[in-house]
Design a protein around this motif. Structure first.
Motif, PDB file in Angstrom:
ATOM      1  N   ALA A   5     -20.982  73.855 125.897  1.00  0.00           N
ATOM      2  CA  ALA A   5     -19.760  74.782 126.849  1.00  0.00           C
ATOM      3  C   ALA A   5     -19.929  76.023 127.063  1.00  0.00           C
ATOM      4  O   ALA A   5     -20.491  76.775 126.262  1.00  0.00           O
ATOM      5  CB  ALA A   5     -18.137  74.283 125.569  1.00  0.00           C
ATOM      6  N   SER A   7     -19.577  79.159 130.143  1.00  0.00           N
ATOM      7  CA  SER A   7     -19.370  79.987 131.922  1.00  0.00           C
ATOM      8  C   SER A   7     -21.226  79.614 132.034  1.00  0.00           C
ATOM      9  O   SER A   7     -21.785  80.561 132.056  1.00  0.00           O
ATOM     10  CB  SER A   7     -18.844  80.990 132.378  1.00  0.00           C
ATOM     11  N   ALA A  45     -19.852  77.469 137.115  1.00  0.00           N
ATOM     12  CA  ALA A  45     -19.961  76.363 136.989  1.00  0.00           C
ATOM     13  C   ALA A  45     -19.277  76.708 134.936  1.00  0.00           C
ATOM     14  O   ALA A  45     -20.064  76.668 134.488  1.00  0.00           O
ATOM     15  CB  ALA A  45     -20.655  75.140 136.575  1.00  0.00           C
ATOM     16  N   THR A  46     -18.048  76.335 135.296  1.00  0.00           N
ATOM     17  CA  THR A  46     -17.289  75.952 134.513  1.00  0.00           C
ATOM     18  C   THR A  46     -17.820  74.918 133.442  1.00  0.00           C
ATOM     19  O   THR A  46     -17.189  73.882 133.451  1.00  0.00           O
ATOM     20  CB  THR A  46     -15.680  77.053 133.852  1.00  0.00           C
ATOM     21  N   VAL A  47     -17.989  74.781 131.649  1.00  0.00           N
ATOM     22  CA  VAL A  47     -18.074  73.200 130.930  1.00  0.00           C
ATOM     23  C   VAL A  47     -16.555  74.002 129.889  1.00  0.00           C
ATOM     24  O   VAL A  47     -17.439  74.468 129.246  1.00  0.00           O
ATOM     25  CB  VAL A  47     -19.186  72.819 130.397  1.00  0.00           C
ATOM     26  N   ALA A  48     -16.078  72.842 129.708  1.00  0.00           N
ATOM     27  CA  ALA A  48     -15.095  72.798 129.123  1.00  0.00           C
ATOM     28  C   ALA A  48     -14.808  71.798 128.195  1.00  0.00           C
ATOM     29  O   ALA A  48     -14.332  70.472 129.835  1.00  0.00           O
ATOM     30  CB  ALA A  48     -13.690  73.777 129.056  1.00  0.00           C
ATOM     31  N   ARG A  51     -11.821  70.835 130.544  1.00  0.00           N
ATOM     32  CA  ARG A  51     -11.095  71.026 131.992  1.00  0.00           C
ATOM     33  C   ARG A  51     -13.017  72.202 132.506  1.00  0.00           C
ATOM     34  O   ARG A  51     -13.013  73.331 131.958  1.00  0.00           O
ATOM     35  CB  ARG A  51     -10.438  72.653 132.616  1.00  0.00           C
ATOM     36  N   SER A  52     -13.715  70.816 132.829  1.00  0.00           N
ATOM     37  CA  SER A  52     -15.141  71.568 134.027  1.00  0.00           C
ATOM     38  C   SER A  52     -14.226  71.996 135.195  1.00  0.00           C
ATOM     39  O   SER A  52     -13.578  71.210 136.395  1.00  0.00           O
ATOM     40  CB  SER A  52     -16.123  70.741 133.428  1.00  0.00           C
ATOM     41  N   SER A  53     -15.665  73.134 135.924  1.00  0.00           N
ATOM     42  CA  SER A  53     -14.822  73.521 137.238  1.00  0.00           C
ATOM     43  C   SER A  53     -16.240  73.662 137.734  1.00  0.00           C
ATOM     44  O   SER A  53     -17.226  75.111 136.966  1.00  0.00           O
ATOM     45  CB  SER A  53     -13.874  74.380 137.221  1.00  0.00           C
TER      46      SER A  53
END
Length: 181
Positions: A5, A7, A45-48, A51-53
């Motif tokens: 997780a 950014s 790229a945000t991995v969560a 909510r990823s984006s």
């Protein structure tokens, strides 16, 4: 394999963003299938878990022809420069539309197989697009097929229309996810 997780900053220093074109028409043998590299771009790229984006912004003037296959004769540096000029002036109209952007609206899947749906803006037109990919050894790679006509772009043609660029182009990416912040 899972993705940590956080950014991740994306750009030319973390990987490559390539556009692949193919040719069609009676005069197709005279042209080349092209590999064009985007040399100036940035993304995140945000991995969560919830909510990823993904967002990417491309300098539309930074597309450089890297390879041409097929054709009656090899692609020269003069040919490359002429193609790049046509892309800037007649296809992407970079003076009026200097950036191309992608913003995800949904991210699904796993590291082994993910799908990112989003909005792609080219020449001032925004349309939905889906990107498929996977992560292997800390690198994300995948692709999306873009039909130029959906963005109002008329595929390039020459030799009185007998040589044409196919409407569909493939955008491929291969980026390192090592720059976790």
């Amino acid at each position: 394999m899972s993705i940590a997780a956080g950014s991740y900053t994306l750009g030319p220093e973390s990987g490559r963003l390539l556009v692949h074109t193919t040719r069609t028409g009676i005069g197709a043998k005279a042209g080349h299938d092209l590999t064009i590299e985007v040399t100036r771009w940035r993304g995140e790229a945000t991995v969560a878990p919830s909510r990823s984006s993904v967002t990417v912004e491309i300098d539309a003037e930074s597309l450089e022809v890297r390879k041409g296959t097929g054709g009656v004769k090899p692609l020269t540096s003069s040919d490359r420069q002429e193609i790049e000029k046509i892309v800037r002036e007649k296809i992407l109209h970079t003076a009026r539309h200097p950036t191309i952007t992608f913003r995800s609206t949904r991210v699904d899947g796993t590291a082994e197989s993910f799908r990112v749906e989003g909005e792609l803006s080219i020449v001032g037109v925004t349309r939905p697009v889906a990107v498929r990919g996977s992560v292997t050894e800390g690198r994300a790679h995948g692709s999306a097929v873009i039909a130029q006509s959906r963005w109002g772009i008329r595929p390039y043609s020459a030799l009185f229309g007998t040589l044409k660029l196919s409407d569909e182009v493939e955008v491929r990416f291969d980026v390192s996810l090592g720059a976790n912040q």
